[in-house]
Design a protein around this motif. Structure first.
Motif, mmCIF file in Angstrom:
data_model
loop_
_atom_site.group_PDB
_atom_site.id
_atom_site.type_symbol
_atom_site.label_atom_id
_atom_site.label_comp_id
_atom_site.label_asym_id
_atom_site.label_seq_id
_atom_site.Cartn_x
_atom_site.Cartn_y
_atom_site.Cartn_z
ATOM 1 N N GLY A 92 37.642 38.676 29.790
ATOM 2 C CA GLY A 92 37.792 39.877 30.593
ATOM 3 C C GLY A 92 38.226 39.551 32.012
ATOM 4 O O GLY A 92 39.109 40.205 32.576
ATOM 5 N N VAL A 93 37.619 38.515 32.578
ATOM 6 C CA VAL A 93 37.944 38.131 33.951
ATOM 7 C C VAL A 93 39.430 37.773 34.050
ATOM 8 O O VAL A 93 40.149 38.227 34.949
ATOM 9 N N ASN A 94 39.919 36.989 33.087
ATOM 10 C CA ASN A 94 41.320 36.568 33.124
ATOM 11 C C ASN A 94 42.274 37.731 32.868
ATOM 12 O O ASN A 94 43.323 37.844 33.500
ATOM 13 N N SER A 95 41.921 38.604 31.905
ATOM 14 C CA SER A 95 42.794 39.742 31.616
ATOM 15 C C SER A 95 42.908 40.652 32.832
ATOM 16 O O SER A 95 43.993 41.136 33.160
ATOM 17 N N GLU A 96 41.777 40.891 33.481
ATOM 18 C CA GLU A 96 41.802 41.759 34.654
ATOM 19 C C GLU A 96 42.711 41.172 35.729
ATOM 20 O O GLU A 96 43.543 41.873 36.314
ATOM 21 N N PHE B 18 39.792 48.268 35.573
ATOM 22 C CA PHE B 18 39.306 47.404 34.499
ATOM 23 C C PHE B 18 37.814 47.636 34.295
ATOM 24 O O PHE B 18 37.038 47.598 35.241
ATOM 25 N N ASP B 19 37.432 47.923 33.046
ATOM 26 C CA ASP B 19 36.025 48.170 32.736
ATOM 27 C C ASP B 19 35.492 47.135 31.762
ATOM 28 O O ASP B 19 36.235 46.556 30.979
ATOM 29 N N ASP B 20 34.179 46.956 31.830
ATOM 30 C CA ASP B 20 33.507 45.972 30.991
ATOM 31 C C ASP B 20 32.954 46.654 29.743
ATOM 32 O O ASP B 20 32.241 47.645 29.844
ATOM 33 N N ILE C 5 48.582 34.953 38.676
ATOM 34 C CA ILE C 5 47.285 35.236 38.042
ATOM 35 C C ILE C 5 46.191 34.417 38.723
ATOM 36 O O ILE C 5 45.088 34.907 38.969
ATOM 37 N N ALA C 6 46.531 33.171 39.066
ATOM 38 C CA ALA C 6 45.549 32.324 39.741
ATOM 39 C C ALA C 6 45.159 32.934 41.080
ATOM 40 O O ALA C 6 44.013 32.855 41.506
ATOM 41 N N LYS C 7 46.143 33.580 41.747
ATOM 42 C CA LYS C 7 45.865 34.207 43.042
ATOM 43 C C LYS C 7 44.849 35.340 42.893
ATOM 44 O O LYS C 7 44.114 35.663 43.808
ATOM 45 N N GLN C 8 44.828 35.979 41.720
ATOM 46 C CA GLN C 8 43.863 37.056 41.462
ATOM 47 C C GLN C 8 42.575 36.481 40.878
ATOM 48 O O GLN C 8 41.774 37.203 40.289
ATOM 49 N N LYS C 9 42.388 35.163 41.004
ATOM 50 C CA LYS C 9 41.177 34.477 40.550
ATOM 51 C C LYS C 9 40.990 34.527 39.039
ATOM 52 O O LYS C 9 39.887 34.723 38.524
ATOM 53 N N GLY C 10 42.098 34.389 38.320
ATOM 54 C CA GLY C 10 42.005 34.285 36.871
ATOM 55 C C GLY C 10 42.784 33.070 36.444
ATOM 56 O O GLY C 10 43.475 32.458 37.250
ATOM 57 N N SER C 11 42.666 32.684 35.174
ATOM 58 C CA SER C 11 43.496 31.578 34.736
ATOM 59 C C SER C 11 44.456 32.075 33.661
ATOM 60 O O SER C 11 44.127 32.936 32.851
ATOM 61 N N ALA D 105 44.486 51.732 32.143
ATOM 62 C CA ALA D 105 43.103 51.262 32.155
ATOM 63 C C ALA D 105 42.982 50.005 31.306
ATOM 64 O O ALA D 105 43.370 49.994 30.143
ATOM 65 N N GLY D 106 42.469 48.951 31.914
ATOM 66 C CA GLY D 106 42.185 47.739 31.154
ATOM 67 C C GLY D 106 40.710 47.714 30.816
ATOM 68 O O GLY D 106 39.895 48.245 31.551
ATOM 69 N N PHE D 107 40.367 47.139 29.683
ATOM 70 C CA PHE D 107 38.946 46.970 29.376
ATOM 71 C C PHE D 107 38.755 45.755 28.479
ATOM 72 O O PHE D 107 39.657 45.335 27.765
ATOM 73 N N GLY D 108 37.557 45.190 28.567
ATOM 74 C CA GLY D 108 37.250 43.981 27.810
ATOM 75 C C GLY D 108 35.901 43.462 28.246
ATOM 76 O O GLY D 108 35.217 44.092 29.046
ATOM 77 N N ALA D 109 35.510 42.306 27.723
ATOM 78 C CA ALA D 109 34.183 41.776 28.016
ATOM 79 C C ALA D 109 34.181 41.078 29.366
ATOM 80 O O ALA D 109 34.951 40.152 29.600
#
Lengths: 302, 290, 401
Positions: free
Chosen positions: C46-50, C80-82, C308-314, C33-37
């Motif tokens: 959070g968006v990037n970690s996810e 992944f939770d916020d 990671i970019a493919k998953q829409k994160g940087s 489980a991932g979590f973050g802001a």
């Protein structure tokens, strides 16, 4: 199950902070200072248990007392203001208290590490419950003991002369004054009771989260404190509880599971808007409150 | 000299605080209600213009400002509809809470638009500087000052020279009597929200522009500052809000030369001084009952 | 009355929803489980970690998954939770994981969540009396110094800033000996930034012969910096170190450009080596140097950045730590020989914890990461410099030239 007990802890603590604002709102005063008394309760009790090893049953009343005295003192100057003036004055007070804890640095060595409030770093390792092996359920029960106690007290107050007096001041100060109600005494006591309740809430918060820092006690927390009773309605203590369940349980915990977390805050704002448009006097408005009371107490003319 | 310089900076920056304060005070004056979503709407307006600026490359800065003002004006009307129009007058707490809901909503929209990141925003004349002996003045602050003053004069002209203005002031003083004279409360209130929104949008754009940045951290920050200015200036007093804005700006920058952490505490102290010594604010009339 | 009855019903339903235990399926699954802001000001973390965690899980599953003790393969499932960067949300999330079938969690993004969260975990595994949660957490982003020592169940794979800046100032002394004076600027009301100057750069600079000529501070949400920059102008230092996040970093360098303050070098805080800084003030930050634990310097790092970019994160120093954590957890879980059955969950968590604690080093994207006794990481690093709207590697200690 453990998770539900954990959630019960959060809901309990937030109900207490909401109830602290409930008392003050009864007298028609919108206060943004509850986060400050919450902070005082958190820091004082945590220092008592963590630094000096006192029993939590001593620490909580002491914290409540300190918060009550401070709130009473704040109540006197606050008497001068009404409406927006009071909002801003109490907000200023809240921010000043937060700034104080931001700069508050007092640590003592305990074993091999230093514990205590460390300014911007916060105050960590408030592990009273866990060190003594309390389970999540026991902590939840402990918190709810206070919630139920406070709710019972306020429920009784609402139905007694005291409640009538508070409400009279809230509805129309001039009229209340003209029937011989001492405005100063009523408003200052409301502040003091609210402060004491917020102090209890803060003490429980510090111990169940194990860490406090100044950012937790800002304008946002103060807003939430008054949001719960306003959203729930000022006619019954159950309104505040329901509003807390609505916000903490439903919106913050359940909604993200249902629709994903990203849209939560958007919906959060919109739902508050909607609730206030549909139920301007709170989820439990006077009519619902009467019906509720009817369920528990046979009314004299029934 | 450092202090003089800082105070000049503060007064110039303070004009944007004044504009935000005017927005709060205008609505309070007319409706006797607090619109906590006002500063958030101002920044949301600026973000709308940011999106336009990013989309159509090299939009001239004045046009960006106008877009911000227009967008915030629309938001002002929306806030009126959602937070005031349908909530009974007898429930002041409900409208207060509704505007808090709106504040959270707008803040989150801004967060989603920017992904929570600080965004580049066009500055006014970024390379121009003006030195006056030992003093050094940012030309864009002068522009901010000039635009703010022009906007305030325009507003005053609107309030004192047009039918709409007369209606607004009539509603502010005696809503029932105004209604009896055939003034539509609804229309006048809506117009007030649009007016204050436009001013706020302009202020939001200028705050962004003088920092050359926009961030979702701004709404809450500006809300607090706007409320402070409104209280010091006296509720419902436009000249009061102007003077209070400049005063808060000057005090902030002045104290900053000594200690940044003491800065906000000093502003809070300033409130207490005013609340105790002059509870009605700089120009406000003391209302016995609100 | 009807409305409120409906409402109460909804509440009851909601609570019932929490209680429902997830059904176990035929296919063996390891849940991380991932979590973050993902809301509020630091949403991008959070968006990037996810994105990074999902990319890592996809890669592991494409290669068959994770090998369990009985030799069977299990798929990795990442959620992944916020936590809104709020302590209470984080605590409730981890309690939920602990009472469900999640094996281990990766997060949080905010230090003010991590600190109370680690506090509710059992402090010492040997202390049976301690009723804290027994659940392993492997942090990717929350960077405040020394957090993992709070609990033996807490592990971190975050940059060790004192070491990074020590290396940076050592490098500057050797390569840029003309830099003699330094001035610091910090966000005084934000713990990480404040410590970034007070406890890190301010300590490292004098060690390598740089003279501190002054310091200024501002607040996290400030928009005007005239006073602070004037002070910089008056002191005219060779180096200006800015311990701040992109928003005020950009505000300050823009004001510096307006006032014509041109130090020979600007040093930034680790978290600022992101695209956010470039989006905010690429022109003004040109030439600034920042030590970081990630940059696309080798083929593998480039490949991961692409995934990671493919998953829409940087991909930055924080999100790539989330990637590394999932990859590390795969090998840790395999080494721990867990059974992966519902009835062995508590024992499996303990095995994972012990295996994480036993790690001496891990393979990261930039090379070998050393693990310390107090469950922190010493990660390989590079120095990056702002150049034409990008962060370009200016020094890589593994390739001395």
């Amino acid at each position: 199950m453990d998770y539900l007990y954990g959630l019960a802890q959060t809901i309990g603590v937030h109900t207490i902070i909401g109830l602290s604002a409930y008392v003050v709102l009864q007298t028609g005063q919108v206060t943004m200072a509850q986060a400050a008394f919450y902070a005082v309760g958190a820091y004082v009790s945590a220092m008592l248990t963590t630094l000096w090893g006192l029993n939590i049953l001593i620490a909580i009343p002491v914290a409540a007392l300190v918060a009550m005295v401070l709130a009473g003192l704040a109540g006197f100057p606050a008497l001068r203001f009404k409406g927006l003036m009071l909002v801003v004055a109490t907000m200023a007070l809240g921010e000043a208290v937060r700034e104080f804890f931001f700069n508050f640095d007092y640590q003592i060595a305990k074993g091999d590490l230093k514990v205590g409030p460390a300014g911007a770093e916060g105050f960590r390792q408030i592990r009273y419950f866990y060190e003594r092996g309390w389970t999540t359920a026991e902590v939840a029960a402990f918190i709810w003991m206070f919630v139920i106690g406070i709710m019972a007290l306020l429920w009784w107050m609402d139905r007694s002369r005291i409640g009538a007096v508070l409400r009279a001041v809230g509805e129309d100060e001039l009229a209340a004054q003209s029937v011989g109600i001492n405005l100063t005494a009523v408003k200052v006591s409301a502040f003091a009771i609210g402060g004491a309740i917020a102090g209890v809430g803060g003490a429980l918060y510090a111990h169940y989260t194990t860490h406090v820092e100044h950012t937790a006690f800002g304008v946002l927390m103060a807003t939430f404190a008054i949001a719960y009773p306003i959203l729930g309605g000022l006619s019954s203590v159950f309104g505040t509880l329901i509003a807390v369940v609505f916000i903490q349980g439903l919106l913050i915990q359940w909604l993200p599971i249902l629709i994903g977390g990203e849209l939560r805050n958007l919906l959060f704002g919109l739902l508050i808007l909607l609730a206030m448009n549909l139920r301007p006097r709170g989820l439990i408005d006077p009519r619902v409150a009467r019906t509720l009371r009817g369920l528990f107490v046979r009314s004299p003319n029934a | 000299m450092v202090l003089v310089q800082a105070i000049i900076d503060g007064i110039l920056v303070g004009t944007t605080y004044a504009l935000i304060g005017i927005g709060f005070t205008l609505i309070f004056g007319v409706m006797h209600k607090l619109n906590l979503a006002f500063a958030a709407a101002s920044i949301a307006g600026a973000f709308a213009s940011l999106v336009a600026w990013q989309h159509f490359k090299d939009l001239p800065v004045p046009l960006v400002f106008l877009i911000s003002a227009a967008a915030a004006g629309v938001l002002g009307y929306l806030i009126y509809l959602t937070c005031f129009r349908f909530i009974p007058l007898k429930s002041p707490l409900a409208t207060l809470m509704a505007t808090v809901g709106m504040l959270i909503f707008l803040e989150e929209i801004v967060t989603h638009v920017s992904d929570g990141k600080a965004q580049n925003y066009p500055g006014m004349l970024p390379d121009a500087r003006w030195t006056l002996g030992p003093l050094d003045i940012r030309v864009d602050y002068i522009l901010v000052f000039a635009i703010s003053v022009a906007a305030m004069l325009l507003l005053l002209a609107l309030l004192y020279r047009t039918r709409l203005g007369i209606a607004t002031r009539a509603v502010a003083q005696q809503p029932v009597a105004a209604q009896l004279c055939g003034i539509s409360l609804d229309r006048t209130n809506a117009a007030t929200f649009v007016m204050s929104g436009v001013l706020g949008g302009l202020a939001g754009a200028m705050i962004g522009s003088s920092a050359e940045l926009l961030s979702n951290l701004l709404p809450l920050q500006l809300t607090v500052k706007g409320l402070i200015v409104t209280v010091i200036g006296g509720l419902g007093s436009i000249p009061g809000a102007i003077v209070a804005g400049l005063l808060v700006g000057a005090v902030e920058k002045g104290v900053e030369t000594w200690s940044v952490l003491a800065r906000d505490l000093c502003v809070m102290l300033l409130i207490f001084v005013f609340l105790v010594a002059k509870p009605a604010g700089i120009f406000g009339k003391l209302n016995v009952r609100d | 009355m009807k409305k409120s009855a409906l409402f109460l019903g909804a509440c009851a339903l909601a609570l019932a929803g929490f209680a429902a235990a997830p059904a176990s399926s035929q296919q063996r699954v390891i849940k991380i489980a991932g979590f973050g802001a993902k809301t509020g000001p630091v949403r991008s973390f959070g968006v990037n970690s996810e994105a990074a965690m999902r990319a890592a899980a996809a890669e592991i599953n494409a290669k068959g998954g994770i090998k369990l003790a009985d030799g069977k393969m299990a798929k990795v499932e990442v959620t992944f939770d916020d936590d809104r960067c709020q302590a209470e949300d984080g605590i409730n999330l981890v309690r939920r994981y602990a009472s469900s079938d999640v094996l281990v969690a990766v997060g949080p993004t905010c230090s003010n969540v991590a600190e109370p969260l680690f506090g509710i975990l059992q402090k010492k595994v040997s202390d049976e009396k301690d009723s804290g949660l027994r659940f392993p957490i492997f942090t990717d982003v929350a960077v405040k110094a020394g957090l993992a020592q709070i609990s033996e169940w807490a592990f971190r794979n975050t940059p060790n800033e004192p070491l990074l800046y020590d290396a940076l100032f050592k490098y500057l002394q050797a390569k840029r000996p003309e830099l003699k004076t330094i001035m610091g600027g910090k966000e005084g009301d934000f713990a990480h930034s404040k410590a970034g100057w007070d406890a890190v750069m301010k300590v490292a600079a004098p060690k390598y012969g740089m003279n501190i000529v002054g310091e200024v501070e501002w607040k996290l949400t400030d928009t005007t910096f005239t006073t602070q920059v004037r002070e910089m102008k008056a002191k005219n230092p060779d180096v200006i170190a800015i311990a701040a996040h992109p928003f005020t970093l950009c505000g300050v360098v823009k004001e510096m450009a307006r006032q014509g303050v041109k130090p020979k070098l600007i040093i930034g805080l680790t978290s600022s080596s992101s695209m956010e800084t470039m989006e905010g003030c690429a022109r003004q930050v040109e030439g600034a140097i920042i030590p970081t634990t990630f940059a696309p310097v080798n083929p593998e790092a480039k490949r991961v950045a692409g995934l990671i970019a493919k998953q829409k994160g940087s991909a930055d120093l924080h999100s790539t730590a989330a990637w590394e954590n999932v990859i590390i957890l795969k090998s840790v879980i395999e080494a721990a020989k867990i059974d992966g059955k519902p009835e062995t969950l508590a024992a499996d968590r303990r095995k994972v914890r012990d295996a994480l604690a036993a790690l001496k080093e891990t393979q990261g994207l930039l090379g070998v990461t050393k693990r310390t006794e107090d469950r922190e990481a010493i990660k390989p690093f590079v120095f990056v410099t702002a150049k034409g709207g990008n962060w370009v590697v200016s020094y890589d200690p593994t390739k001395p030239n």
